[in-house]
Design a protein around this motif. Structure first.
Motif, short mmCIF file in Angstrom:
data_model
loop_
_atom_site.label_atom_id
_atom_site.label_comp_id
_atom_site.label_asym_id
_atom_site.label_seq_id
_atom_site.Cartn_x
_atom_site.Cartn_y
_atom_site.Cartn_z
N THR A 1 -43.27 43.10 7.42
CA THR A 1 -43.94 44.24 7.83
C THR A 1 -43.03 45.30 8.19
O THR A 1 -41.87 44.74 8.89
CB THR A 1 -45.04 44.05 8.77
OG1 THR A 1 -44.53 43.29 9.91
CG2 THR A 1 -45.91 43.17 8.28
N TRP A 2 -43.09 46.65 7.89
CA TRP A 2 -42.42 47.74 8.27
C TRP A 2 -43.16 48.90 8.92
O TRP A 2 -43.91 49.45 8.27
CB TRP A 2 -41.30 48.32 7.28
CG TRP A 2 -40.49 49.23 7.84
CD1 TRP A 2 -39.55 49.19 8.97
CD2 TRP A 2 -40.17 50.59 7.48
NE1 TRP A 2 -38.77 50.06 9.11
CE2 TRP A 2 -39.27 51.02 7.96
CE3 TRP A 2 -40.69 51.19 6.35
CZ2 TRP A 2 -38.89 52.59 7.91
CZ3 TRP A 2 -40.55 52.60 6.09
CH2 TRP A 2 -39.48 53.22 6.85
N ARG A 3 -43.32 48.93 10.17
CA ARG A 3 -44.36 50.02 10.75
C ARG A 3 -43.59 50.53 12.11
O ARG A 3 -42.64 49.72 12.68
CB ARG A 3 -45.53 49.58 10.89
CG ARG A 3 -45.63 48.30 11.75
CD ARG A 3 -47.10 48.14 12.18
NE ARG A 3 -47.79 47.80 11.11
CZ ARG A 3 -48.16 46.67 10.71
NH1 ARG A 3 -47.64 45.51 11.02
NH2 ARG A 3 -49.19 46.85 9.64
N ALA A 4 -44.00 51.64 12.58
CA ALA A 4 -43.34 52.00 13.84
C ALA A 4 -43.45 51.24 15.10
O ALA A 4 -42.97 51.06 15.92
CB ALA A 4 -43.57 53.65 13.81
N TYR A 5 -45.00 50.88 14.99
CA TYR A 5 -45.66 49.99 16.06
C TYR A 5 -47.00 49.38 15.49
O TYR A 5 -47.29 49.72 14.46
CB TYR A 5 -46.03 50.85 17.10
CG TYR A 5 -46.56 52.23 17.17
CD1 TYR A 5 -47.91 52.17 16.88
CD2 TYR A 5 -45.94 53.24 16.80
CE1 TYR A 5 -48.68 53.23 16.67
CE2 TYR A 5 -46.66 54.44 16.65
CZ TYR A 5 -47.98 54.39 16.22
OH TYR A 5 -48.89 55.60 16.14
N PRO A 6 -47.19 48.44 16.38
CA PRO A 6 -48.60 47.80 15.95
C PRO A 6 -49.68 48.66 15.53
O PRO A 6 -50.09 49.77 16.28
CB PRO A 6 -48.93 46.71 16.82
CG PRO A 6 -47.41 46.36 17.39
CD PRO A 6 -46.75 47.81 17.53
N ASP A 7 -50.25 48.58 14.19
CA ASP A 7 -51.39 49.39 13.81
C ASP A 7 -51.31 50.84 13.42
O ASP A 7 -51.83 51.78 13.36
CB ASP A 7 -52.48 49.27 14.84
CG ASP A 7 -53.13 47.80 14.93
OD1 ASP A 7 -53.06 47.01 13.82
OD2 ASP A 7 -53.58 47.65 16.21
N VAL B 1 -41.78 52.11 19.98
CA VAL B 1 -41.62 52.37 18.72
C VAL B 1 -40.29 51.56 18.17
O VAL B 1 -39.27 51.55 19.02
CB VAL B 1 -41.39 53.78 18.76
CG1 VAL B 1 -40.78 54.33 17.39
CG2 VAL B 1 -42.82 54.38 18.98
N SER B 2 -40.58 51.18 16.96
CA SER B 2 -39.38 50.62 16.13
C SER B 2 -39.38 50.75 14.78
O SER B 2 -40.16 50.00 14.27
CB SER B 2 -38.99 48.94 16.57
OG SER B 2 -37.92 48.76 15.92
N VAL B 3 -38.68 51.81 14.26
CA VAL B 3 -38.75 51.96 12.91
C VAL B 3 -37.25 51.41 12.23
O VAL B 3 -37.03 51.78 11.01
CB VAL B 3 -39.09 53.37 12.42
CG1 VAL B 3 -40.26 53.71 13.00
CG2 VAL B 3 -38.05 54.30 13.09
N GLU B 4 -36.47 50.84 13.10
CA GLU B 4 -35.13 50.51 12.63
C GLU B 4 -35.18 49.08 11.79
O GLU B 4 -34.24 48.72 11.49
CB GLU B 4 -34.31 50.55 13.79
CG GLU B 4 -33.97 51.84 14.28
CD GLU B 4 -33.49 53.01 13.21
OE1 GLU B 4 -32.82 52.65 12.53
OE2 GLU B 4 -34.14 53.88 13.27
N THR B 5 -36.07 48.31 12.22
CA THR B 5 -36.31 46.98 11.41
C THR B 5 -37.49 46.77 10.95
O THR B 5 -38.64 47.08 11.37
CB THR B 5 -35.72 46.04 12.49
OG1 THR B 5 -36.83 45.91 13.61
CG2 THR B 5 -34.57 46.10 13.27
N ALA B 6 -37.41 45.66 10.07
CA ALA B 6 -38.67 45.10 9.25
C ALA B 6 -38.84 43.69 9.93
O ALA B 6 -37.79 43.22 10.21
CB ALA B 6 -38.65 44.94 7.66
#
Length: 298
Positions: A141-147, A284-289
């Protein structure tokens, strides 16, 4: 005729051999009937995750058609070793986990769905985990935060049946790309809106890196159509139009429109969770999958 002593030794030797054979036979029988202990596969998920994170591979794939799919003939040609390859063939190299993360990012714009790249990554995953003694599934999964809105997801393998014990291991895989690398920038975030905007900017830059995207839009017709299609899908998911930016080849303007729309969505969502900018940044974390490996006994 042998002397008694010699005869006695001969008989004794025969008896010794017979007795020895009896003992060996009995021992073999005992070993054969001992119940084998049930293997403990509690560490199998960790081992599988380690294999994905440390083993490198190369995926050759065809990228034909406006949707990034590949025709059967082109896909086969790209798998031929040696010699020249068609111009439409692409190559991706890295750890299996890196390629899984790449496919999850591409899934945000449906760039990977059904594509030769996705199939290549799935095959590489199956090949790498072929020696795992348990059944397994990999979810990326790759998203900024859950949901969070606008997320990428890739699943390899079927899920476990109900009622079985499932072991899980996860990897955080850096997502390569250009542009901002921190959701909050160098300084402490001042507002939740600032956190949302930085996260949105980073995600859109990952999806549409400016220079490669510009070259794709002004390049060959098939690449132009694929990139434009990915833009349209992303814009539709965010409920905005690109106002001719893509047709004009203006990556900066198209990315700005998408960033504004995504930042608004992020800010609205984050504000329902916290009004503290630091706490929002921590979410928030968009740096990792995230690569999650699940294993269970077959």
């Amino acid at each position: 005729m042998l002397p008694d002593s010699a005869g006695g030794r001969a008989v004794s030797t025969v008896l010794d051999v017979a007795v020895c054979l009896l003992f060996v036979t009995a021992a073999v029988g005992v070993l054969a009937t001992v119940d084998r202990p049930t293997p403990d596969d509690s560490d199998t998920a960790d081992r599988a995750a380690s294999l994905l994170g440390t083993t490198t591979t190369t995926v050759h794939y065809a990228a034909t058609g406006p949707d990034g799919g590949s025709g059967g003939r082109a896909a086969v040609a790209c798998r031929v070793d040696g010699g020249s390859r068609p111009d439409d063939c692409r190559t991706a190299h890295g750890t299996v986990a890196d390629l899984l993360a790449h496919a999850a990012v591409a899934d945000v714009t449906a760039a990977a769905e059904g594509s030769g790249f996705e199939r290549g990554v799935r095959n590489a995953t199956h090949q790498r985990l072929a020696g795992i003694r348990s059944s397994w599934q990999v979810v990326v999964t790759w998203r900024a935060y859950p949901d969070a809105p606008l997320a990428g997801r890739l699943v390899v393998g079927d899920g476990p049946p109900p009622g079985v014990d499932v072991h899980t291991a996860t990897l955080q895989v850096p997502v390569a790309g250009n542009g901002a690398t921190e959701a909050t920038g160098a300084d402490e975030p001042r507002t939740v809106d600032a956190v949302a905007r930085q996260a949105a900017s980073t995600m859109i830059t990952r999806l549409f890196p400016p220079e490669p995207t510009r070259l794709a839009l002004v390049g060959e017709a098939s690449a132009d159509q694929r990139t434009a299609s990915h833009y349209r899908r992303t814009a539709a998911a965010l409920g905005v139009g690109l106002d001719g930016a893509v047709a004009d080849g203006s990556v900066r303007r198209a990315n700005s429109i998408l960033t504004d729309a995504l930042a608004t969505r992020y800010a609205r969502d984050l504000e329902t969770r916290t009004d503290d900018p630091t706490a929002a940044a921590a979410l928030v974390s968009v740096e990792t999958a995230t690569v999650t490996v699940r294993t269970w006994s077959a």
